[in-house]
Design an enzyme around this catalytic site. Sequence first.
Site, PDB file in Angstrom:
ATOM      1  N   GLU A   1       0.832  -1.221   0.000  1.00 54.62           N
ATOM      2  CA  GLU A   1       0.000   0.000   0.000  1.00 54.62           C
ATOM      3  C   GLU A   1       0.858   1.259   0.000  1.00 54.62           C
ATOM      4  OE1 GLU A   1      -2.860  -0.083  -0.783  1.00 54.62           O
ATOM      5  OE2 GLU A   1      -3.115  -2.228  -0.462  1.00 54.62           O
TER       6      GLU A   1
HETATM    7  C1  LIG Z   1       2.522  -9.691   0.602  1.00 46.09           C
HETATM    8  C2  LIG Z   1       2.240  -8.633  -0.400  1.00 46.09           C
HETATM    9  C3  LIG Z   1       0.930  -8.334  -0.743  1.00 46.09           C
HETATM   10  C4  LIG Z   1       0.665  -7.367  -1.715  1.00 46.09           C
HETATM   11  N1  LIG Z   1      -0.616  -7.139  -2.121  1.00 46.09           N
HETATM   12  C5  LIG Z   1      -0.840  -6.395  -3.232  1.00 46.09           C
HETATM   13  C6  LIG Z   1      -2.134  -6.323  -3.830  1.00 46.09           C
HETATM   14  O1  LIG Z   1      -3.096  -6.901  -3.320  1.00 46.09           O
HETATM   15  N2  LIG Z   1      -2.280  -5.624  -4.984  1.00 46.09           N
HETATM   16  C7  LIG Z   1      -1.230  -4.978  -5.572  1.00 46.09           C
HETATM   17  O2  LIG Z   1      -1.413  -4.372  -6.621  1.00 46.09           O
HETATM   18  N3  LIG Z   1       0.004  -4.992  -5.020  1.00 46.09           N
HETATM   19  C8  LIG Z   1       0.235  -5.691  -3.870  1.00 46.09           C
HETATM   20  N4  LIG Z   1       1.485  -5.744  -3.323  1.00 46.09           N
HETATM   21  C9  LIG Z   1       2.556  -4.974  -3.923  1.00 46.09           C
HETATM   22  C10 LIG Z   1       3.034  -3.805  -3.041  1.00 46.09           C
HETATM   23  O3  LIG Z   1       2.040  -2.824  -2.951  1.00 46.09           O
HETATM   24  C11 LIG Z   1       4.364  -3.300  -3.607  1.00 46.09           C
HETATM   25  O4  LIG Z   1       5.333  -4.290  -3.316  1.00 46.09           O
HETATM   26  C12 LIG Z   1       4.752  -1.941  -3.030  1.00 46.09           C
HETATM   27  O5  LIG Z   1       3.892  -0.953  -3.508  1.00 46.09           O
HETATM   28  C13 LIG Z   1       6.194  -1.544  -3.372  1.00 46.09           C
HETATM   29  O6  LIG Z   1       6.500  -1.759  -4.722  1.00 46.09           O
HETATM   30  P1  LIG Z   1       7.810  -2.592  -5.104  1.00 46.09           P
HETATM   31  O7  LIG Z   1       7.813  -3.818  -4.284  1.00 46.09           O
HETATM   32  O8  LIG Z   1       7.882  -2.730  -6.559  1.00 46.09           O
HETATM   33  O9  LIG Z   1       9.010  -1.686  -4.587  1.00 46.09           O
HETATM   34  P2  LIG Z   1       9.751  -0.506  -5.418  1.00 46.09           P
HETATM   35  O10 LIG Z   1       8.736   0.409  -5.967  1.00 46.09           O
HETATM   36  O11 LIG Z   1      10.732  -1.101  -6.344  1.00 46.09           O
HETATM   37  O12 LIG Z   1      10.523   0.241  -4.228  1.00 46.09           O
HETATM   38  C14 LIG Z   1      11.732  -0.283  -3.642  1.00 46.09           C
HETATM   39  C15 LIG Z   1      12.257   0.721  -2.611  1.00 46.09           C
HETATM   40  O13 LIG Z   1      12.541   1.961  -3.255  1.00 46.09           O
HETATM   41  C16 LIG Z   1      11.845   3.027  -2.646  1.00 46.09           C
HETATM   42  N5  LIG Z   1      11.436   3.980  -3.682  1.00 46.09           N
HETATM   43  C17 LIG Z   1      10.819   3.742  -4.852  1.00 46.09           C
HETATM   44  N6  LIG Z   1      10.598   4.894  -5.511  1.00 46.09           N
HETATM   45  C18 LIG Z   1      11.079   5.878  -4.740  1.00 46.09           C
HETATM   46  C19 LIG Z   1      11.145   7.307  -4.846  1.00 46.09           C
HETATM   47  N7  LIG Z   1      10.661   7.964  -5.902  1.00 46.09           N
HETATM   48  N8  LIG Z   1      11.688   8.005  -3.820  1.00 46.09           N
HETATM   49  C20 LIG Z   1      12.151   7.381  -2.739  1.00 46.09           C
HETATM   50  N9  LIG Z   1      12.117   6.045  -2.569  1.00 46.09           N
HETATM   51  C21 LIG Z   1      11.595   5.311  -3.552  1.00 46.09           C
HETATM   52  C22 LIG Z   1      10.666   2.383  -1.941  1.00 46.09           C
HETATM   53  O14 LIG Z   1      10.227   3.173  -0.831  1.00 46.09           O
HETATM   54  C23 LIG Z   1      11.262   1.039  -1.508  1.00 46.09           C
HETATM   55  O15 LIG Z   1      11.934   1.207  -0.284  1.00 46.09           O
HETATM   56  C24 LIG Z   1       1.755  -6.673  -2.319  1.00 46.09           C
HETATM   57  C25 LIG Z   1       3.065  -6.955  -1.933  1.00 46.09           C
HETATM   58  C26 LIG Z   1       3.326  -7.939  -1.017  1.00 46.09           C
HETATM   59  C27 LIG Z   1       4.758  -8.265  -0.701  1.00 46.09           C
END
Ligand SMILES: Cc1cc2nc3c(=O)[nH]c(=O)nc-3n(C[C@H](O)[C@H](O)[C@H](O)COP(=O)(O)OP(=O)(O)OC[C@H]3O[C@@H](n4cnc5c(N)ncnc54)[C@H](O)[C@@H]3O)c2cc1C
Length: 595
Positions: A441
């Site tokens: 989220e």
């Molecule tokens: C168990 C689980 C359940 C989930 N459920 C759902 C669901 O139901 N539906 C759905 O759509 N998704 C779901 N997700 C996905 C989840 O919302 C994403 O994993 C989350 O939004 C982060 O995206 P990412 O993992 O690609 O991380 P990334 O976007 O790659 O981020 C990696 C790191 O970089 C940082 N970062 C990225 N961009 C920036 C920036 N511009 N400035 C500073 N820092 C930054 C982030 O804060 C983080 O620390 C789920 C994930 C998990 C693990």
Amino acid sequence: MPQYTAPLRDINFVLKEVLNCDKHFASLASREEVSEDLMDAILTEGAKFSENVLSPLNQIGDQQGCTWSESGVTTPDGFKEAYQQFAEGGWPSMTANPQFGGQGLPNSLGLVVTEMVSSACWAWGMYTGLSQSAARLLEVYASDELQETYLAKMTDGTWGGTMCLTESHCGSDLGLLRTKAEANADGSFNITGTKIFISGGEHDMMENIVHLVLARVEGAPAGTKGISLFVVPKFLPDANGEVGERNGVHCGSIEHKMGIKASATCVMNFDGAKGFLVGEENRGLNAMFHMMNSARLGTALQGLSAGEASFQGALAYARDRLQMRSLSGPKNPDGPADPLIVHADVRRMLLTQKALAEGSRAFIYWVAQLVDTFYFSGDEEERRKAEELSELLTPIAKAFVTETGLESANYGMQVFGGHGFISEWGMEQIVRDLRISTLYEGTTGIQALDLLGRKVMGSGGKQLMVFTKIIHQFCKEQQDKPGMAPFVEKLAALNAEWGDITGKLGEKAMSNADEVGAASVDYLMYSGYVSLAFMWARMASIALDGDADDAFLQAKVQTAQFYYQRILPRTESHKIAMLNGADSVMAMPEASFAF
Ligand SMILES: Cc1cc2nc3c(=O)[nH]c(=O)nc-3n(C[C@H](O)[C@H](O)[C@H](O)COP(=O)(O)OP(=O)(O)OC[C@H]3O[C@@H](n4cnc5c(N)ncnc54)[C@H](O)[C@@H]3O)c2cc1C
């Protein structure tokens, strides 16, 4: 495994005495009336269901997890039966629109039941929470036809829902998403792409799963401006509105993960699946924000509910476990040693848990009331104010309450000593299950950028002033009240400082935009501590008005004092860190990070 007991005295105190829920419910023009009897019945039955049905499933869910096969995903023993009981009890329809069979009760009351469900078994609650949020989105954005097709079944809980945003190359940055939507002559679309990490994407608890999917219509602009929202059901409804033909969406696998093992985290393959546009083309993110905001508050609740469950486990253990003597002389002279709870450091940990859980409860319930007001008040001006304030407070609630909830869950484990690390006590499960809350989220970092960059700086500080004015007014009203001076003086000083810090960061950001990113998480945590200080001062003020011999009210004032003296000073280190600026964060060349 800690047995969960719903903290009904505190829940009632916050709802009835601090937040005047009777007056609040009466102000909501388009919601059903909530009599005190009805509210008490909901809280008592919600507590019973959570304590007796869900709490025993928590450890089973963790041990068994979900299993995937070609034919679908099986949830742990008891999950399906508990859901049947939940649906038969009418819980899924509690806050839904009466037009589709809902009971039309305020969301802020539904959230209290969600808190109890979440403390008892978060992984189970995710299936129902996401389903209800998906239905609420369709109530607002879907066409009459889609509403007629889906909402009755989603309202009574026969069908569930998901939110499908994330793809392997696109998480925080949704502008990168590639799932495509091709228009058909009949007005429907063919959806093709792969979504990952979809909670409840496939499971055996409900008859049908209605996916809300973000995708890009062919030829749409790049980035977030070209994203549309679609309903993509697992089974296409037939002419009678019952489950019909299987749609082209399948769960390819489920993730093996650190916690919430009983919540199926699915890879979802859309192979030309039939989808139906929700709202306007290319305005999908706008509609999805409706669900994301509710899911953000729901995730904030995960921080609170896990912190509460951990506190309950740690408190029972600290009363029972005998180790060493109190520094100020034996407190259990007839026993071989004193209970852990006499030791100052154990009390520090327990009081930190208590102060964070009760403060967060008051904070989240208040934000939920603001969201109610925004959606359902008949007064336009009240709605506008509530929208502005709830938008500001949602990222604070999401990130601050999950970060501090995690701290609290770790303290719960620490109180158990080495036994906290052993699975049978259930304390390590709470930490593992909660760890995800600062990630999904929108991570803490993304919430912090939303708060400082978009809301505070984006409004030239105006959105923050809506809140600081409320705190200022509260301090003015309370300054002469006996017993309130220590709270009001500190709160008023921090409130003024909050504005000053914001001004200084704004100036720095004019010459270097990285100042915002470098300061943002400290700024968010600072904002969270001040927000909880406001809630604790409100609670102390009400408690001071009550019966001086009531131990619950005395404990409220004492916990407020603990919060102000032992937790609130953390604002100082956040202030210093953020005002020290971006230089030390940005100076090092990327190549020098590792040698
Ligand atoms: C168990 C689980 C359940 C989930 N459920 C759902 C669901 O139901 N539906 C759905 O759509 N998704 C779901 N997700 C996905 C989840 O919302 C994403 O994993 C989350 O939004 C982060 O995206 P990412 O993992 O690609 O991380 P990334 O976007 O790659 O981020 C990696 C790191 O970089 C940082 N970062 C990225 N961009 C920036 C920036 N511009 N400035 C500073 N820092 C930054 C982030 O804060 C983080 O620390 C789920 C994930 C998990 C693990």
